[in-house]
Design a protein around this motif. Structure first.
Motif, PDB file in Angstrom:
ATOM      1  N   PHE A  10       0.823  -1.215   0.000  1.00 43.19           N
ATOM      2  CA  PHE A  10       0.000   0.000   0.000  1.00 43.19           C
ATOM      3  C   PHE A  10       0.859   1.269   0.000  1.00 43.19           C
ATOM      4  O   PHE A  10       0.433   2.302  -0.532  1.00 43.19           O
ATOM      5  N   TYR A  11       2.042   1.184   0.559  1.00 40.76           N
ATOM      6  CA  TYR A  11       3.005   2.284   0.418  1.00 40.76           C
ATOM      7  C   TYR A  11       3.263   2.537  -1.072  1.00 40.76           C
ATOM      8  O   TYR A  11       3.212   3.682  -1.549  1.00 40.76           O
ATOM      9  N   ALA A  12       3.532   1.471  -1.800  1.00 37.87           N
ATOM     10  CA  ALA A  12       3.828   1.607  -3.228  1.00 37.87           C
ATOM     11  C   ALA A  12       2.603   2.081  -4.004  1.00 37.87           C
ATOM     12  O   ALA A  12       2.726   2.868  -4.954  1.00 37.87           O
ATOM     13  N   GLU A  13       1.422   1.617  -3.610  1.00 38.16           N
ATOM     14  CA  GLU A  13       0.219   2.093  -4.301  1.00 38.16           C
ATOM     15  C   GLU A  13       0.054   3.598  -4.097  1.00 38.16           C
ATOM     16  O   GLU A  13      -0.292   4.331  -5.038  1.00 38.16           O
ATOM     17  N   GLY A  14       0.303   4.076  -2.876  1.00 37.04           N
ATOM     18  CA  GLY A  14       0.236   5.507  -2.630  1.00 37.04           C
ATOM     19  C   GLY A  14       1.248   6.265  -3.462  1.00 37.04           C
ATOM     20  O   GLY A  14       0.946   7.329  -4.031  1.00 37.04           O
ATOM     21  N   PHE A  15       2.447   5.725  -3.563  1.00 37.53           N
ATOM     22  CA  PHE A  15       3.498   6.372  -4.351  1.00 37.53           C
ATOM     23  C   PHE A  15       3.107   6.428  -5.827  1.00 37.53           C
ATOM     24  O   PHE A  15       3.231   7.476  -6.487  1.00 37.53           O
ATOM     25  N   VAL A  16       2.590   5.324  -6.372  1.00 41.84           N
ATOM     26  CA  VAL A  16       2.233   5.257  -7.790  1.00 41.84           C
ATOM     27  C   VAL A  16       1.032   6.147  -8.090  1.00 41.84           C
ATOM     28  O   VAL A  16       0.998   6.841  -9.111  1.00 41.84           O
ATOM     29  N   GLY A  76      -6.976  -7.392  -8.632  1.00 41.48           N
ATOM     30  CA  GLY A  76      -6.872  -6.394  -9.682  1.00 41.48           C
ATOM     31  C   GLY A  76      -8.214  -5.753  -9.946  1.00 41.48           C
ATOM     32  O   GLY A  76      -9.263  -6.368  -9.717  1.00 41.48           O
ATOM     33  N   GLY A  77      -8.174  -4.525 -10.416  1.00 44.73           N
ATOM     34  CA  GLY A  77      -9.431  -3.872 -10.732  1.00 44.73           C
ATOM     35  C   GLY A  77      -9.318  -2.371 -10.737  1.00 44.73           C
ATOM     36  O   GLY A  77      -8.270  -1.799 -11.066  1.00 44.73           O
ATOM     37  N   PHE A  78     -10.388  -1.737 -10.318  1.00 45.92           N
ATOM     38  CA  PHE A  78     -10.516  -0.287 -10.404  1.00 45.92           C
ATOM     39  C   PHE A  78     -10.461   0.312  -9.005  1.00 45.92           C
ATOM     40  O   PHE A  78     -11.242  -0.054  -8.119  1.00 45.92           O
ATOM     41  N   SER A  79      -9.526   1.229  -8.831  1.00 42.39           N
ATOM     42  CA  SER A  79      -9.385   1.948  -7.568  1.00 42.39           C
ATOM     43  C   SER A  79      -9.708   3.415  -7.808  1.00 42.39           C
ATOM     44  O   SER A  79      -9.935   3.834  -8.938  1.00 42.39           O
ATOM     45  N   PHE A  80      -9.741   4.184  -6.727  1.00 44.83           N
ATOM     46  CA  PHE A  80      -9.790   5.640  -6.812  1.00 44.83           C
ATOM     47  C   PHE A  80      -8.409   6.177  -6.448  1.00 44.83           C
ATOM     48  O   PHE A  80      -7.835   5.745  -5.440  1.00 44.83           O
ATOM     49  N   SER A  81      -7.875   7.094  -7.236  1.00 48.72           N
ATOM     50  CA  SER A  81      -6.628   7.708  -6.817  1.00 48.72           C
ATOM     51  C   SER A  81      -6.882   8.457  -5.514  1.00 48.72           C
ATOM     52  O   SER A  81      -7.841   9.208  -5.386  1.00 48.72           O
ATOM     53  N   GLY A  82      -6.027   8.214  -4.552  1.00 48.20           N
ATOM     54  CA  GLY A  82      -6.222   8.781  -3.219  1.00 48.20           C
ATOM     55  C   GLY A  82      -6.733   7.775  -2.210  1.00 48.20           C
ATOM     56  O   GLY A  82      -6.760   8.062  -1.015  1.00 48.20           O
ATOM     57  N   LEU A  83      -7.142   6.584  -2.685  1.00 50.44           N
ATOM     58  CA  LEU A  83      -7.712   5.574  -1.798  1.00 50.44           C
ATOM     59  C   LEU A  83      -6.948   4.275  -1.965  1.00 50.44           C
ATOM     60  O   LEU A  83      -6.803   3.780  -3.086  1.00 50.44           O
ATOM     61  N   PRO A  84      -6.435   3.681  -0.880  1.00 48.35           N
ATOM     62  CA  PRO A  84      -5.728   2.411  -1.021  1.00 48.35           C
ATOM     63  C   PRO A  84      -6.682   1.274  -1.361  1.00 48.35           C
ATOM     64  O   PRO A  84      -7.872   1.322  -1.052  1.00 48.35           O
ATOM     65  N   GLY A  85      -6.142   0.235  -1.998  1.00 46.12           N
ATOM     66  CA  GLY A  85      -6.935  -0.944  -2.292  1.00 46.12           C
ATOM     67  C   GLY A  85      -7.576  -0.898  -3.662  1.00 46.12           C
ATOM     68  O   GLY A  85      -7.284  -0.049  -4.499  1.00 46.12           O
ATOM     69  N   VAL A  86      -8.470  -1.855  -3.897  1.00 40.58           N
ATOM     70  CA  VAL A  86      -9.229  -1.986  -5.134  1.00 40.58           C
ATOM     71  C   VAL A  86     -10.710  -1.983  -4.776  1.00 40.58           C
ATOM     72  O   VAL A  86     -11.133  -2.679  -3.860  1.00 40.58           O
ATOM     73  N   VAL A  87     -11.491  -1.199  -5.477  1.00 33.77           N
ATOM     74  CA  VAL A  87     -12.908  -1.031  -5.154  1.00 33.77           C
ATOM     75  C   VAL A  87     -13.774  -2.046  -5.897  1.00 33.77           C
ATOM     76  O   VAL A  87     -14.669  -2.660  -5.326  1.00 33.77           O
TER      77      VAL A  87
END
Length: 881
Positions: free
Chosen positions: A87-93, A361-372
């Protein structure tokens, strides 16, 4: 006296011409130098904000190496050894690709947009501060379990790692432009509450019927003032007809028997928020885009509940498919935005364990960790808006700093906040609230009008006649909304991502309280399912269809429907489940859910297509994609039939009407008949309600399909006669509308009917939510893209909505489309409106848009081998030092 001959004069003019030429050359050369310099500066400014996507990059705070593989569309697959690093990396990306969008969104959700863009945003900030999204988000973070809070903190650390390496225009081109107006602005560090607050914004985007409720109250007042008040309920029922249960499907015709989860404990009871209350009248003009009031302004910033907001999703069991395994399709309908609200991503633990359980895998919101929305190794899931009524307006009787409750005066909750304004003075905001929620009258003309004259609407809604008081009584309107209570949706995201079967999926659904969504399900064992989640209120008196009397506690919410009593379907006999914002259950369900369903035209068409295709051959993933792009206009077929019996004047109009005779009712982009049918529909509806006491309902073309279809079945209905425009009867109304439609369309696209095009008329221009509406053409040109010709339309499966009576341009869209193949995840496909990047001029800014407009979906690599083959760029993040 002598005169020079032409020959003798020429030499004296030549040096002058040469001098002029040299001056002109120097001017042009100077302009070119300046232009080249500007171009170089702009190019340098643009490119310096592009993210590093290859090589190795050391970062403070990482525990081990993380691999970020990007495919040819820039979609990242992130692989890490621990959830912290994942999740650190997801925030960075996310920050690499979309930080300006993230920064802007968090200012919206916190009511701090004026800090970025100045005084023009203060009214909108006051409205959003009154709702208190940020305060609720902070409470949700505080209530999280340690593991979940750790995910949000790791994500924030990743965002902040990116911020620590860049500033200003290095982050995004938008900051270079913003710096011209607001040079002192600098982004603050990211916090977990910044992430959670965006779920409140999505709940606003999908908030339900609060506008319909206000509209009905005002319409009831207008009708009561202009006619016999006893006729008001019947007229309202005609304009807001009941859901057509006999013609259109419900999502769960038979509730399945499944094991109880034991989640009967209700969500925390509502308590008045100290930050909720009344604010001053604030007729706002957004600096970047004009709005008539703060509700519209907030919708422009966050998302608008316009025509087409909703979504389609369906799941088909292996009994009906070619592979013998389920297929799941989803396309959420939201307001068009640039960049798209969605961000595609895959999150993979290098070894999936209890400590690191993610392979999703899927669709997330930028600014939110995880996959929605998406799938993991075992299950797939999709969302559509539940369309249940989770918002109520209450009319409050106010006396000074008190309000009436059950015959007694009780104090209003009151607080103050400070709105900081870039380039201006701070604004002190006083916020008031009742037990129901924030007081919102005084913000918009509609809510203020209800407060000014509330009784007709209350009487029409069933309020007691004793509500009348003396002329000195002050009224206000408050908002009761589930999203203003702390909830658990921010935790549900991770429970969905790690669920392995239907029981675990239902547990995750029990946590997904706001926004309320239909959840569909499929798994690799071949099961399909559906669950109603959300925090759905149980009301006392009334049903929330109209504003309720706040002074009478019998109209309060009394609790929430226990989760184990909510509709559920598991492996239904039909072999499929379809959700398209239609009614969830038949009207004998023991709890009230809503009267404001979508009217089911999309759901009926999807069901028809599934059954028709399955009757011929087993269904394939391509069949699912084809259904998503179906553009049949149901009301168009009715109009074509009705016009066959109507005489129109003029050969040109007759030629236009003839287009409809052989039309397949598909709103294809290239179709002249679709262009004429939609313009005809627009003119007909406006003519029906022009300049009369029964005004045109403001939204919901599906509802108008039902209203007009009922009228077509009854030529004697008095609504066919409109003296204001000189029309007497159905045939005259249809003929006039046909004639006006020809005039309008020929003026827009020429007199040759075969040259008309629905796609050009209905085109979408992708507009940046901020600088793209600046009113400054060169700045807008930097950020906006289009127009793109699109097909589809309002209340069709390919739901590209438009604003009736305003423009045919597309405003709401299938924001993404996905088809998940449970037989082979690598055979799944996906697409979304724009692209992975939020950087203007990045190759992935709008690279998905042409495929989206054409209805083409791209492969969705999921397995390690497929991801490796699809990879074009690899970035390795390493621990610093």
């Amino acid at each position: 006296m002598t005169t020079d001959s032409p020959e003798s004069a020429a030499p004296s003019r030549a040096p002058l011409a040469a001098r002029i030429g040299r001056i002109a050359f120097l001017v042009v050369a100077g302009i070119l130098v300046i232009a080249v310099a500007v171009a170089f500066f702009v190019t340098w400014t643009i490119q310096r904000s592009f993210p590093q996507t290859e090589g190795t990059l050391p970062l403070d705070g990482l525990q081990a190496e993380v691999t970020v593989q990007r495919d040819d569309r820039g979609i990242p697959t992130i692989t890490a050894d621990s959830t912290h690093d994942l999740f650190y990396a997801e925030g960075f990306v996310h920050a690499q690709d979309r930080f300006f969008e993230m920064d802007f969104r968090r200012h919206v959700t916190a009511g701090r947009v004026a800090e970025m863009f100045g005084e023009s945003q203060a009214g909108t900030d006051a409205f959003l501060r009154t709702l208190g999204w940020r305060t609720v988000a902070e409470a949700e973070v505080e209530a999280m379990d340690d593991v979940t809070r750790g995910y949000y903190e790791a994500y924030a650390d990743g965002v902040n790692a990116y911020l620590s390496s860049r500033s200003g225009s290095e982050l995004s081109l938008e900051y270079a432009v913003l710096g011209i107006q607001n040079p002192e602005y600098a982004p603050e560090p990211w916090e977990p509450a910044d992430s959670v607050a965006w779920l409140k914004a999505m709940a606003w985007d999908l908030r339900g019927n609060v506008e319909d409720e206000a509209e009905r109250a005002l319409l009831a007042s207008d009708l009561a003032a202009g006619s016999d008040p006893t006729e008001t309920p019947a007229l309202l029922e005609k304009l807001y007809p009941a859901y057509p249960f006999e013609e259109h499907p419900v999502i769960v015709p038979k509730i399945s028997t499944v094991p109880d989860l034991g989640t009967d404990a209700e969500p925390a009871a509502f308590t008045a928020d100290a930050h909720d209350g009344e604010m001053q009248q604030a007729a706002t003009t957004i600096e970047w885009q004009e709005a008539t009031d703060v509700i519209e302004a907030a919708s422009l910033l966050v998302g608008d509940v316009g025509e087409g907001i909703g979504s389609n999703s369906w799941v088909v069991s292996g009994d009906l498919t070619e592979t013998g395994m389920p297929l799941l399709a989803n396309d959420p309908h939201l307001g068009a935005s640039l960049p798209s609200v969605w961000y595609q991503v895959q999150l993979t633990c290098s070894e999936v364990t209890d400590e690191c359980p993610f392979d999703v895998g899927g669709f997330s919101f930028s600014g939110l960790p995880g996959v929605v929305i998406g799938h993991n190794q075992s299950i797939a899931w999709g969302f559509t808006n539940l369309t249940t009524d989770v918002t109520d307006l209450y009319v409050e009787r106010i006396e000074g700093d008190q309000y009436w409750r059950d015959g007694a005066l009780v104090p209003l909750e009151e607080s103050t906040e400070t709105i900081e304004v870039a380039g201006g003075d701070d604004i002190e905001l006083t916020i008031r609230s009742t037990v129901h929620g924030p007081i919102i009258s005084g913000l918009t003309d509609d809510f203020t009008a209800i407060a000014d004259d509330p009784l007709p609407g209350l009487v029409a809604g069933g309020a007691p006649s004793s509500a009348a008081t003396d002329d000195d009584t002050e009224y206000a309107v408050s908002l009761r909304w589930t999203a203003l209570d702390p909830g658990t949706a921010s935790t549900a995201i991770f429970a969905l991502s790690t669920a392995r079967d239907f029981d675990e999926f239902r547990h995750a659904a029990s946590l997904f309280d706001v926004p309320a969504q239909n959840l569909i399900y499929a798994d690799v064992e071949g099961n399909i399912g559906y669950q109603t989640p959300g925090r759905l209120p149980i009301r006392g008196e009334g049903d929330g269809w109209m504003p309720q009397p706040g002074w009478d506690s019998s109209y309060d919410w009394t609790g929430f429907i226990p989760f184990d009593d909510l509709p559920v379907s598991y492996n239904p006999a039909s072999g499929y489940i379809v959700t398209a914002n239609n009614a969830i259950v038949t009207d004998d369900y023991p709890y009230f859910l809503s009267r404001d369903w979508d009217y089911g035209y999309r759901a009926a068409r999807i069901t028809q297509l599934i059954e028709a295709k399955a009757a011929v051959a087993p269904l394939t993933a391509q069949d699912m994609r084809a259904i998503q792009m179906d553009s049949e206009m149901w009301i168009g077929k009715r109009l074509a039939t009705a016009l066959a019996e109507v005489d129109v004047e003029g050969a040109d109009v007759a030629e236009a009407v003839d287009l409809l005779r052989s039309w397949d009712a598909q709103n294809e982009a290239s179709s002249p008949a679709a262009a004429y049918a939609n313009v005809l529909w627009s003119n007909l509806v406006q003519n029906l309600f022009a300049e009369r006491d029964e005004p045109l309902p403001a939204d919901g073309q599906g509802r108008l399909f039902t209203v007009v279809a009922d009228l077509l079945d009854d030529p004697t209905d008095p609504l066919w006669t409109n003296e204001a425009i000189g029309v007497d009867g159905r045939d005259e109304m249809l003929a006039l509308s046909a004639d006006e439609a020809y005039d309008e369309l020929s003026a827009l696209q020429g007199e040759a009917v075969t040259g008309w095009s629905w796609g050009d008329l209905h085109a979408i221009t992708l507009t940046s939510d901020t600088l793209g509406s600046s009113g400054i053409a060169p700045i807008e040109a930097l950020f906006n893209r289009g127009p793109y010709a699109v097909g589809g339309g309002a209340s069709v499966v390919n739901a590209t909505g438009w604003e009736l009576g305003t423009s045919y341009a597309t405003t709401t869209v299938p924001s993404m489309r996905m088809v998940v193949d449970l037989a082979d995840f690598d055979a799944s496909t996906w697409i979304h409106l724009t692209g992975a990047s939020g950087h203007a001029f990045d190759e992935h800014y709008v690279d998905q848009t042409p495929d989206w407009a054409a209805g083409t979906q791209k492969p969705w690599a999921f397995s390690d081998d497929a991801v490796d083959k699809a990879t074009r760029r690899t970035l390795v993040l390493t621990p610093a030092g």
